[in-house]
Motif scaffolding. Structure first.
Motif, mmCIF file in Angstrom:
data_model
loop_
_atom_site.group_PDB
_atom_site.id
_atom_site.type_symbol
_atom_site.label_atom_id
_atom_site.label_comp_id
_atom_site.label_asym_id
_atom_site.label_seq_id
_atom_site.Cartn_x
_atom_site.Cartn_y
_atom_site.Cartn_z
ATOM 1 N N TRP A 178 0.836 -1.205 0.000
ATOM 2 C CA TRP A 178 0.000 0.000 0.000
ATOM 3 C C TRP A 178 0.863 1.245 0.000
ATOM 4 C CZ3 TRP A 178 -0.226 3.951 3.552
ATOM 5 C CH2 TRP A 178 -1.257 4.878 3.392
ATOM 6 N N ARG A 179 1.926 1.226 0.769
ATOM 7 C CA ARG A 179 2.838 2.372 0.816
ATOM 8 C C ARG A 179 3.518 2.584 -0.539
ATOM 9 N NH1 ARG A 179 4.219 7.168 3.166
ATOM 10 N NH2 ARG A 179 6.475 7.397 3.383
ATOM 11 N N ARG A 180 3.917 1.478 -1.180
ATOM 12 C CA ARG A 180 4.559 1.587 -2.489
ATOM 13 C C ARG A 180 3.597 2.167 -3.522
ATOM 14 N NH1 ARG A 180 6.092 -4.050 -4.971
ATOM 15 N NH2 ARG A 180 3.808 -4.106 -5.015
ATOM 16 N N ARG A 181 2.352 1.690 -3.501
ATOM 17 C CA ARG A 181 1.367 2.195 -4.460
ATOM 18 C C ARG A 181 1.093 3.682 -4.224
ATOM 19 N NH1 ARG A 181 -1.849 -1.524 -3.784
ATOM 20 N NH2 ARG A 181 -3.276 -0.660 -2.227
ATOM 21 N N ARG A 182 1.054 4.113 -2.978
ATOM 22 C CA ARG A 182 0.795 5.529 -2.669
ATOM 23 C C ARG A 182 1.943 6.411 -3.145
ATOM 24 N NH1 ARG A 182 1.442 9.180 1.647
ATOM 25 N NH2 ARG A 182 -0.392 10.535 1.927
ATOM 26 N N LEU A 183 3.172 5.946 -2.944
ATOM 27 C CA LEU A 183 4.321 6.738 -3.402
ATOM 28 C C LEU A 183 4.322 6.877 -4.927
ATOM 29 C CD1 LEU A 183 7.160 5.322 -1.108
ATOM 30 C CD2 LEU A 183 6.028 7.535 -0.920
#
Length: 782
Positions: A662-667
């Protein structure tokens, strides 16, 4: 063979090879186990004792096995060896020429056989070869070696002999200090040596059995017995296997200790031993401050001191515990390390203290009590006179507070010599640079409110701890006046240092007191400022003769404070104001007394004669019963809470993976430029393809990834991403947002037709995280 071949047990003396190897194995194991004795003794005499005792005990075991001595003979020979070697090895100071036992030494050896064990638990470590405290080590090594070697050479179960070194190791730790030294290395060394011994015994027994079988030419019916191979490599294979297991277990244990060190304190016998001297059994020496200033005692000689350095103070006791009534020496070994006193064997290690060494000779005059006057940081004390052995035997010391005590009490004529380090102290202009040290003191349970108010007035506007400390001292010296209240010409000054006396000192019109009150007040204020502070009671001679005799009288009694600092350690500070004239007390303004007016009788209220009392059956005073529904609800919520916590712990690895994605997709979606967002959108789709089990191949192009998934929409997405990356010009934000909407639709379409478990596997799959550092995905955004 129709019948099993029986191996006869050895009924004669063992072979020389077996005796030699068993003796060497026992010597090695006992030597390794004896390393655990070093923290308790720390002297070369221990090494000599262990080596000679192992040789002597082994000789007894070998002779008893060779000549088949019965148990009483073995016991008698062991006692003779104990008396012959006990004095030169365990009581070397009483040996004749260092090798022959003396009558005094033999008497001390016999007495120490029963008493030295307890003495070893009530003395500070290491003890060296002090008095007869090596006797426990001598008994332990001699008995275990004799018994173990006798068992190894004469018992049918020779493996039991390995318990001897284990007993040495356990007893050495039980009687040792509360902090282990080389625990892992010594333990592993002992395990390895015992393992080698056990493997050798197993190999030897197997070889002997094979040889006995090989020596039988035929069975009872005349058929020949096949010769059995010796199997010499069996021991080697066992050794290698055991070594691997031990290496793995040792590595795991060392790693566990390194990453998760034990939090509980090490429990040994001395930690549970009741100390012979408890300072709480004696009144606080500060309570008797004024008795030294009485007209009958002020001029009397308390001590006669030679070699006292100029400017030195004589310490009677260090007080670090305040309960609002009295400042005392510690609160016992449980709550204050300054309350735990032990005997000092040879000397106290003060090598870490920066200062100068001084030798001071003290002769007791009219001073009495259990507290031993000392100077600086004590290294060694030597008592003189005919009662020197009794004084030394009853001397106890606390290294944390540098306070000594003689349980039998000091009397006029007693003398002793001190070797001490006079610590380096900061100059007066350096006090403002002091920082609070790390020392831990018992908490102060009572602090007068007036003390905090006065301290706030002294340090108002200051921030540095050193500046506050100096301002507090200056305030006390500026506002305070000294009076002991013992003479007709001195203003009244009440003795004591309880909370009410400190309040009176700080709130009176004139701040009048002496060293007793000012030292306590300054110590409490310093602790409020964050400095570990304690009160020291002793003597401050005014006329010191460094090269001659200094006479200390009762009028030299004093009290001062010590604060712990990061640079200098404990720093002595005298907060007492200078001697000066005390001004007259100003008369208080007369109070206007208002005369009361004639009282007017108020109108009586109307009374209500109705009985408003509740009937006896009323349940008003009864305790209301718990609501059963609420109780059940609380229990259910409590159970759900624990279940949630357990599930969170079990699912934490999978939740971490999902959070990282989720963090990777947000970045990627919030990248600073539209081009980076579009490139990140394609990378997000490609990672989703990998997590759903597709394998596009090594370093695939976007078209190859679209071919792997199939369908028209992935090809369109690949073409849009290629055009955004390779075409001239910069895409706009609307195009990036449109691409991400397509990515979301494609990710959703990948889940169609999958079971719930397959969708969960895609969420927690690690395939797309193979090229990423998960920790970097949780870093803060720039």
């Amino acid at each position: 063979m129709s019948e099993a071949v029986t191996v006869k047990q050895r009924t004669t003396r063992p072979s020389l090879g077996f005796m030699l190897v068993s003796t060497v194995m026992l010597a090695i194991s006992t030597g390794v186990a004896s390393i655990a004795l070093w923290p308790s003794y720390g002297t070369a005499s221990l090494i000599v004792l262990v080596a000679v005792t192992i040789v002597a005990g082994s000789a007894i075991g070998l002779l008893s096995a060779w000549f088949r001595w019965p148990s009483p003979v073995v016991l008698a020979v062991t006692l003779v060896v104990y008396l012959a070697l006990g004095v030169p090895l365990a009581v070397p100071s009483l040996a004749i020429s260092g090798v022959l036992p003396s009558l005094t030494g033999l008497r001390e050896l016999v007495v120490a056989t029963a008493t030295s064990w307890k003495q070893l638990l009530t003395i500070s470590l290491p003890v060296g070869d002090y008095q007869a405290l090596l006797v426990p080590a001598f008994i332990l090594i001699l008995v275990t070696v004799v018994v173990s070697l006798t068992v190894a050479l004469r018992s049918r179960v020779a493996e039991v002999a390995v318990l001897g070194p284990v007993v040495v190791f356990i007893v050495a730790n039980l009687f040792g200090p509360d902090s282990a030294q080389w625990p892992f290395a010594v333990t592993m060394g002992l395990i390895v040596s015992l393992l080698l011994w056990l493997l050798w015994l197993r190999w030897y027994r197997r070889r002997e059995s094979i040889r006995l079988l090989s020596g039988v030419s035929s069975t009872e019916d005349g058929s020949p017995v096949a010769r059995v191979a010796d199997g010499g490599f069996v021991g080697f294979r066992s050794l290698v296997s055991a070594g691997l297991v031990l290496a793995i277990a040792g590595t795991a244990a060392y790693g566990a200790i390194s990453f998760v060190p034990p939090t509980a304190d090490r429990v040994v016998l001395r930690t549970a031993m009741a100390q012979p001297f408890d300072p709480r059994d004696y009144p606080s020496p500060l309570s008797g401050f004024r008795k030294y200033l009485q007209p009958t005692t002020a001029g009397r000689t308390m001590l006669t001191v030679s070699g006292l350095p100029a400017g030195s103070r004589i310490r009677i006791a260090t007080l670090d515990s305040y309960d609002g009534v009295v400042y005392s020496v510690g609160r016992g070994s449980v709550s204050s390390i300054s309350g735990s006193f032990t005997r000092v064997p040879l000397m106290v290690d003060q090598s870490a203290v920066a200062g100068t060494t001084a030798t001071v000779e003290v002769t007791i005059g009219n001073y009495t009590g259990v507290w031993l006057p000392t100077v600086g940081r004590l290294e060694r004390v030597t008592f003189g006179g005919s009662d020197a052995p009794d004084l030394l035997g009853s001397f106890y010391f606390n290294q944390n507070s540098d306070t000594g005590a003689v349980v039998t009490g000091l009397e006029s004529g007693d003398s002793y010599t001190l070797t001490a380090v006079i610590p380096t102290q900061p100059e007066a202009d350096q006090l403002s640079s002091l920082e609070p040290g790390p020392a831990t003191l018992p908490p102060v349970s009572v602090v007068p409110d007036e003390l905090a108010a006065a301290l706030d007035a002294y340090v108002s506007g200051l921030t540095d701890p050193g500046d506050k400390l100096v301002a507090m001292l200056d305030g006390l010296r500026r506002d305070g006046y000294v009076s002991h209240g013992v003479g007709a010409t001195e203003p009244e000054s009440r003795s004591g240092h309880a909370a009410d006396r400190i309040t009176e000192l700080l709130t009176a019109q004139r701040m009048i007191g002496d060293q007793e009150q000012y030292a306590v007040t300054a110590a409490l204020m310093a602790r409020q400022l964050g400095f570990p502070a304690r009160v020291v009671f002793g003597f401050a001679p005014t006329d010191i003769v460094p090269d001659g005799l200094t006479t200390v009288t009762g009028s030299d009694v004093s009290a001062w404070i010590e604060v712990d600092t990061t640079r200098y350690g404990w720093v002595a500070i005298d907060p007492t104001p200078p001697l000066r004239d005390i001004p007259e007390e100003q008369p208080e303004e007369p109070t206007q007394v208002a005369r009361p007016q004639a009282p007017v009788q108020p109108q009586l209220p109307e009374t209500d004669d109705r009985d408003t009392r509740l009937p006896p059956s009323s349940s008003q005073d009864e305790t209301p019963l718990d609501n059963p529904v609420l109780t059940i609800l609380v229990r259910i919520l409590f159970g759900l809470g624990w279940a949630t916590l357990v599930m969170a712990v079990l699912l934490s690895p999978f939740l971490t993976i999902a959070a990282a994605k989720w963090r990777r997709r947000r970045l990627r979606r919030l990248a600073p430029t539209p081009l980076e967002r579009m490139s990140g959108g394609w990378e997000e789709f490609e990672d989703a393809v990998l997590d759903h089990g597709f394998t596009p191949g090594p370093a695939p192009t976007r078209i190859e990834v679209a071919q792997t998934v199939g369908g028209t929409q992935p090809f369109v997405l690949a073409a849009v991403a290629d055009r955004a990356v390779f075409a001239p010009g910069e895409p706009d934000a609307d195009q990036a947002e449109q691409l991400w909407r397509s990515v979301d639709e494609l990710r959703y379409s990948l889940d169609l037709g999958l079971t719930r478990w397959q969708r969960i596997k895609a969420v927690i799959s690690l395939r797309s995280l193979g090229g990423y550092s998960v920790t970097s995905l949780f870093k803060r955004e720039g």
